[in-house]
Design an enzyme around this catalytic site. Structure first.
Site, PDB file in Angstrom:
ATOM      1  N   GLY A  23       2.543 -34.689   2.712  1.00 25.41           N
ATOM      2  CA  GLY A  23       3.803 -34.752   1.998  1.00 25.41           C
ATOM      3  C   GLY A  23       4.341 -33.345   1.802  1.00 25.41           C
ATOM      4  O   GLY A  23       3.578 -32.412   1.532  1.00 25.41           O
ATOM      5  N   SER A  46      -3.194 -37.483   1.802  1.00 28.13           N
ATOM      6  CA  SER A  46      -4.327 -36.704   1.308  1.00 28.13           C
ATOM      7  C   SER A  46      -3.882 -35.472   0.537  1.00 28.13           C
ATOM      8  O   SER A  46      -4.481 -35.122  -0.487  1.00 28.13           O
ATOM      9  CB  SER A  46      -5.252 -36.316   2.456  1.00 28.13           C
ATOM     10  N   GLU A  47      -2.831 -34.788   1.014  1.00 28.34           N
ATOM     11  CA  GLU A  47      -2.287 -33.644   0.280  1.00 28.34           C
ATOM     12  C   GLU A  47      -0.774 -33.587   0.401  1.00 28.34           C
ATOM     13  O   GLU A  47      -0.208 -33.956   1.436  1.00 28.34           O
ATOM     14  CB  GLU A  47      -2.869 -32.309   0.786  1.00 28.34           C
ATOM     15  N   THR A  48      -0.144 -33.132  -0.659  1.00 31.07           N
ATOM     16  CA  THR A  48       1.293 -32.872  -0.688  1.00 31.07           C
ATOM     17  C   THR A  48       1.506 -31.427  -1.094  1.00 31.07           C
ATOM     18  O   THR A  48       0.862 -30.942  -2.032  1.00 31.07           O
ATOM     19  CB  THR A  48       2.016 -33.817  -1.665  1.00 31.07           C
ATOM     20  N   HIS A  77      -3.549 -28.419   6.650  1.00 34.46           N
ATOM     21  CA  HIS A  77      -2.596 -29.234   7.397  1.00 34.46           C
ATOM     22  C   HIS A  77      -1.245 -29.318   6.688  1.00 34.46           C
ATOM     23  O   HIS A  77      -0.198 -29.409   7.351  1.00 34.46           O
ATOM     24  CB  HIS A  77      -3.177 -30.629   7.675  1.00 34.46           C
TER      25      HIS A  77
END
Length: 307
Positions: A23, A46-48, A77
């Site tokens: 995100g 998983s991550e923003t 990422h």
């Protein structure tokens, strides 16, 4: 009502619905930490990453990273996804050769790799790699990961490694064995919490595709995500470990292609360059990305409290 630009970007891939989805939220200066956490939970990847203005003289932007559960110090990422968006859709590749991001772990430069048609990948230089000992029996870690003790490759040490986040690196003999892993996520989360570990990262030199040098999988249940498809931070830490442990010659420049995500049906690849440095190896992790979703987040203002 706040209206924010929000993106869903697949990183470390050139194809939609592959690689690792991140995100990305632009113009996040007006957000509180609580709002960032709620948005990360709502986006449920998983991550923003949240893009903010910086007061650091050497940085272009400040960034914050959140899993659906909590803030983390660095995410590879999401950095690739954000930097790809800035360099392509938002035109930064025409303004500068690179950007510098202020993170909780320090400054992270990201440059653009181009050909005659435009940006082909973005390359982040991670902070200095570190390794440290951890005393775990092969049988214990194998049990938690749903492997047999025979699957652990005892030619290489199980250690902690970091280029910003601490990862438990577990050498495994084959890609087939890595893909067969069925972790007990409750026990793995407890183990990671006990040792202050962000993720558990399985790796092997025995890959199914000859173009790849390593194959990996990454588990992070303590952070609220069972498995992450293609991980820039963990593979950067792995690359540092390989030279700090002299598995690879620390005096030589290395270029590695690392594959990940196949077990989740989200294959991706990372191109890692390891360069000898005066004080420590220099780890550069590169990849492409694809903007899959672009939209507007409507964030309601909290109701006024009557006195």
């Amino acid at each position: 009502m706040k209206k924010l630009k929000v993106y869903h970007i697949d990183a470390f891939t050139t194809e939609q619905f592959s690689g690792n989805p991140a995100g990305v939220v632009l113009d996040a200066d007006s957000l509180t930490m609580n709002e960032m956490q709620k948005i990360a939970n709502e986006l449920n990847v998983s991550e923003t990453v949240f893009l903010l203005k910086t007061e650091h003289k050497e940085a272009d932007f400040k960034v914050k990273y959140f899993t659906p559960k909590e803030e983390i110090n660095f995410c590879g990422h999401a950095t690739v996804g954000l930097s790809w968006l800035l360099s392509t859709d938002l035109g930064w590749s025409e303004k500068a050769e690179q950007i510098i991001l202020e993170t909780n772990i320090g400054l992270v430069p990201v440059k653009w790799n181009k050909d005659g048609k435009g940006v082909t990948s973005v390359e982040m230089t991670q902070v200095a790699p570190k390794v440290k000992e951890i005393h775990l029996e092969n049988s214990k870690i194998a049990e938690v990961l749903g492997l047999s003790t025979h699957d652990i490759d005892d030619r290489y040490p199980i250690k902690l490694a970091s280029t910003g986040n601490w990862h438990l690196l577990v050498p495994v003999k084959t890609q087939k064995a890595i893909d067969s892993a069925k972790p007990n996520f409750k026990k793995l989360a407890q183990l990671n919490e006990n040792y202050n570990i962000d993720t558990t990262h399985l790796f092997t030199f025995d890959t199914d595709e000859k173009d790849n040098d390593l194959y990996t999988r990454d588990f992070l249940p303590a952070l609220g995500v069972d498995e992450d498809p293609v991980t820039g931070a963990a593979n950067g830490a792995l690359s540092g470990y390989l030279v700090l442990e002299k598995i690879l010659d620390p005096t030589t420049r290395h270029q590695l292609k690392i594959a990940q995500g196949h077990a989740m049906n989200r294959p991706g690849t990372l191109d890692v360059t390891i360069e000898p440095g005066e004080d420590h190896p220099i780890i550069k992790v590169a990849g492409a990305a694809v903007v899959t979703i672009e939209g507007t987040l409507n964030l309601q203002s909290p109701p006024l409290v009557k006195v």
